[in-house]
Structure formats: C-alpha cells, structure tokens
Scaffold this motif. Structure first.
Motif, PDB file in Angstrom:
ATOM      1  N   SER A  20      39.753  77.073   2.196  1.00 52.51           N
ATOM      2  CA  SER A  20      39.225  75.424   1.453  1.00 52.51           C
ATOM      3  C   SER A  20      40.165  74.306   1.392  1.00 52.51           C
ATOM      4  N   ILE A  21      41.327  74.838   1.681  1.00 52.03           N
ATOM      5  CA  ILE A  21      42.357  73.842   1.833  1.00 52.03           C
ATOM      6  C   ILE A  21      42.902  74.433   3.289  1.00 52.03           C
ATOM      7  N   GLY A  22      42.153  75.230   4.075  1.00 50.97           N
ATOM      8  CA  GLY A  22      42.358  74.757   5.440  1.00 50.97           C
ATOM      9  C   GLY A  22      43.613  76.148   6.445  1.00 50.97           C
ATOM     10  N   GLY A  29      45.503  84.851   3.235  1.00 44.60           N
ATOM     11  CA  GLY A  29      46.724  86.170   2.973  1.00 44.60           C
ATOM     12  C   GLY A  29      47.071  85.423   3.332  1.00 44.60           C
ATOM     13  N   THR A  30      47.345  84.250   3.719  1.00 49.19           N
ATOM     14  CA  THR A  30      48.952  83.774   4.373  1.00 49.19           C
ATOM     15  C   THR A  30      48.713  81.904   3.443  1.00 49.19           C
ATOM     16  N   ALA A  31      50.524  82.123   3.239  1.00 48.23           N
ATOM     17  CA  ALA A  31      50.601  80.733   2.077  1.00 48.23           C
ATOM     18  C   ALA A  31      51.231  79.767   3.538  1.00 48.23           C
ATOM     19  N   GLU A  32      51.132  78.730   3.518  1.00 48.41           N
ATOM     20  CA  GLU A  32      51.276  77.728   4.078  1.00 48.41           C
ATOM     21  C   GLU A  32      53.232  77.028   3.966  1.00 48.41           C
ATOM     22  N   LYS A  33      53.667  77.235   4.138  1.00 48.63           N
ATOM     23  CA  LYS A  33      55.179  76.899   4.652  1.00 48.63           C
ATOM     24  C   LYS A  33      55.839  75.720   4.840  1.00 48.63           C
TER      25      LYS A  33
END
Length: 108
Positions: A98-100, A104-108
């Motif tokens: 929902s946040i794009g 399983g991945t995190a935004e850096k």
C-alpha cells in the motif's frame, strides 16, 4: 457472519485449545510462543487455514513418538515459524504494497 458462525467458531477454538492443554507443559509453552509470534506476524488466511491445528497435530505426533519439542522445532522457534509462514501473505505485506514497496523489502 451470523451468530451461528460465531458460536461455531468459539466451539472450534475451545476444542483446539483443549487439545493444546492436553500436551505436555514444554509443548504448551512452545505452542503459546508460536501462537503469539504468528498472531503478531498476521498471515491473512490464518482464520481460514489450518496452520494452528496443523501445529497441534505435529506436536501430538512428537509426543506420541516421545520426542522433545525442541527436537521438532529446533532451538530457534521464530525461524521455525518463519518457515511455516514463508509462502503466506501477511498484513505486513499488504501494508508494504500500500505504501508502494514490494513485500519483504524495506525502503532505504
């Protein structure tokens, strides 16, 4: 969901928990920790699936073969749970999407 569905769900949950309480104390402790972990991670299909009852089945087989609970799960119970859930869609995945981001991945 009608009142009959709610009543039936409660009956099933009570029967499930009676099976858990019939396990030896060490199995009960590990099951409750697994349950807490799984509820936190939140697989979307938890209520529709047979994950928790499958764990109890697995534990009952372990008791019948006189094996310790950590012989079944290993010392890292959280990793064991992660393996059980690796193909399950979680609420965290839905939030990430929902946040794009990809699940399983995190935004850096």
């Amino acid at each position: 969901m009608g009142i009959q569905d709610i009543i039936e769900g409660k009956k099933q949950w009570r029967a499930h928990m009676a099976r858990v309480k019939a396990l030896p104390p060490d199995y009960q402790i590990v099951y409750k920790e697994m349950q807490r972990y799984i509820f936190k991670v939140g697989p979307v299909d938890l209520l529709d699936g047979s994950l928790l009852s499958g764990i109890v089945d697995f534990f009952e087989e372990g008791v019948a073969t006189d094996r310790g609970v950590l012989e079944l799960t290993g010392n890292d119970v959280a990793a064991f749970c992660d393996d059980l859930l690796k193909n399950s869609r979680t609420y965290a995945d839905i939030h990430q999407e929902s946040i794009g981001g990809k699940p399983g991945t995190a935004e850096k």
